[in-house]
Design an enzyme around this catalytic site. Structure first.
Site, PDB file in Angstrom:
ATOM      1  N   SER A  52       0.852  -1.198   0.000  1.00 30.07           N
ATOM      2  CA  SER A  52       0.000   0.000   0.000  1.00 30.07           C
ATOM      3  C   SER A  52       0.888   1.249   0.000  1.00 30.07           C
ATOM      4  CB  SER A  52      -0.933   0.002   1.214  1.00 30.07           C
ATOM      5  OG  SER A  52      -0.227  -0.333   2.397  1.00 30.07           O
ATOM      6  N   ASP A  90       5.701  -6.974   2.309  1.00 30.47           N
ATOM      7  CA  ASP A  90       4.950  -7.434   1.137  1.00 30.47           C
ATOM      8  C   ASP A  90       5.881  -7.692  -0.026  1.00 30.47           C
ATOM      9  OD1 ASP A  90       2.205  -7.788   1.454  1.00 30.47           O
ATOM     10  OD2 ASP A  90       1.768  -5.644   1.293  1.00 30.47           O
ATOM     11  N   LYS A 120       5.074 -11.341   2.958  1.00 27.50           N
ATOM     12  CA  LYS A 120       3.653 -11.632   2.688  1.00 27.50           C
ATOM     13  C   LYS A 120       3.447 -11.717   1.179  1.00 27.50           C
ATOM     14  CE  LYS A 120       0.193  -8.520   3.552  1.00 27.50           C
ATOM     15  NZ  LYS A 120      -0.391  -8.254   2.204  1.00 27.50           N
ATOM     16  N   GLU A 189      -8.844 -10.315   3.842  1.00 27.77           N
ATOM     17  CA  GLU A 189      -9.249  -8.931   3.549  1.00 27.77           C
ATOM     18  C   GLU A 189     -10.641  -8.890   2.945  1.00 27.77           C
ATOM     19  OE1 GLU A 189      -6.292  -6.499   1.613  1.00 27.77           O
ATOM     20  OE2 GLU A 189      -7.739  -4.881   1.228  1.00 27.77           O
TER      21      GLU A 189
HETATM   22  O1  KIV Z   1      -0.388  -3.456   1.625  1.00 28.72           O
HETATM   23  C1  KIV Z   1      -1.123  -3.433   2.626  1.00 28.72           C
HETATM   24  O2  KIV Z   1      -1.254  -2.416   3.316  1.00 28.72           O
HETATM   25  C2  KIV Z   1      -1.847  -4.656   2.963  1.00 28.72           C
HETATM   26  C3  KIV Z   1      -2.864  -4.568   4.045  1.00 28.72           C
HETATM   27  C4  KIV Z   1      -4.088  -3.906   3.548  1.00 28.72           C
HETATM   28  C5  KIV Z   1      -3.166  -5.891   4.638  1.00 28.72           C
HETATM   29  O3  KIV Z   1      -1.629  -5.667   2.371  1.00 28.72           O
END
Ligand code: KIV
Length: 271
Positions: A52, A90, A120, A189
């Site tokens: 994000s 991520d 993740k 989510e």
């Molecule tokens: O990238 C992010 O902020 C996310 C969250 C919304 C779980 O993956």
């Protein structure tokens, strides 16, 4: 205060134990050193260096443009600010979907260059080979099911996922596959709370919800949303704890006016 506030360093094992003990996991996103240090000191369990960043840091409409180099830069900054929280990073779009060798190479690069603790990846059976190989390389993986923003152009909309039985059934099966593949937790989510409850009860690893109801084993929010830096984004699941947009705007307007009025700096603020 929970027993877990005394834990010096949160690990993936701590999270598993928290699920067993029924102690909820609090997770938030961060993208830089200063906020990561604040959140770590405030007692957050998990800090997600979310992709994000593409939206809230770089101003893109989706998470897709974020590159591996950009994610590594954000994660390095976050890791420098953290002493206690578990840091999850991520994997950006395009760094693990195409084949599992590319996934392992990207994963190893992130872990080596950032000092983060885990990664993740979004998706279920479609990315299972990549998840297995990354786990086999000794890297803890958090899964992500339901609304997976890297697939936004496939979904076409950010509305609630898995309301229909076929998609709900696939999600139930994918959650079990991710657990079998060795994921230590799964983000759920924007799915119905009843489905998230069922999935959470069927797994021995924790689920972390965002728009997935109270029965998940933990919750995650994007820092800009929960602190009210973004005011345009107001989904039903969001609880806004501050209105930083208003506070920061007021403070900066005051500063502008003090400078223009020659009220700042005063004598005490000068050498
Ligand atoms: O990238 C992010 O902020 C996310 C969250 C919304 C779980 O993956």
């Amino acid at each position: 205060m929970s027993t877990y506030s005394a834990v010096k360093k949160i690990t993936t094992n701590t999270l598993l134990k928290m699920k067993t003990d029924g102690s909820k996991i609090a997770m938030i996103t961060a993208y830089d050193f200063s906020f990561a240090r604040l959140f770590d000191q405030a007692g957050i369990d998990v800090i997600l260096v979310g992709d994000s960043a593409s939206n809230v840091m770089a101003g893109h409409e989706t998470t897709l443009p974020l590159t591996l180099d950009q994610m590594i830069y954000h994660a390095q900054s976050v890791v420098r600010g953290v002493q206690r929280s578990l840091v999850v990073i991520d994997m950006p779009f395009g760094t693990y979907q195409s084949n599992s060798d590319i996934a392992v190479a990207s994963a190893i690069r992130i872990m080596k260059e950032t000092g983060g603790h885990s990664l993740k990846l979004e998706g279920g059976r479609e990315v299972l080979d990549s998840i297995k190989k990354v786990v086999d390389a000794g890297i803890p993986v958090m899964g992500h099911l339901g609304l997976t923003p890297q697939s936004i152009y496939k979904f076409g909309t950010y509305t609630v996922r898995a309301k229909e039985e076929a998609e709900a059934q696939k999600l139930r099966e994918d959650a079990l596959l991710l657990q079998e593949a060795g994921c230590f937790a799964i983000v759920l989510e924007k799915i119905p709370a009843s489905l998230a409850k069922e999935v959470s009860e069927s797994l021995h690893i924790p689920t972390i919800g965002i728009g997935a109801g109270v029965h998940c084993d933990g919750q995650v929010l994007v820092m800009h949303d929960m602190l009210g830096i973004n005011t345009e984004f107001k989904p039903r699941f969001l609880r806004q704890y501050l209105n930083l947009h208003e506070q920061i705007t007021g403070a900066v307007q005051q500063y502008v006016s003090d400078v223009k009025a020659k009220d700042f700096p005063n004598e005490a603020e000068s050498y």
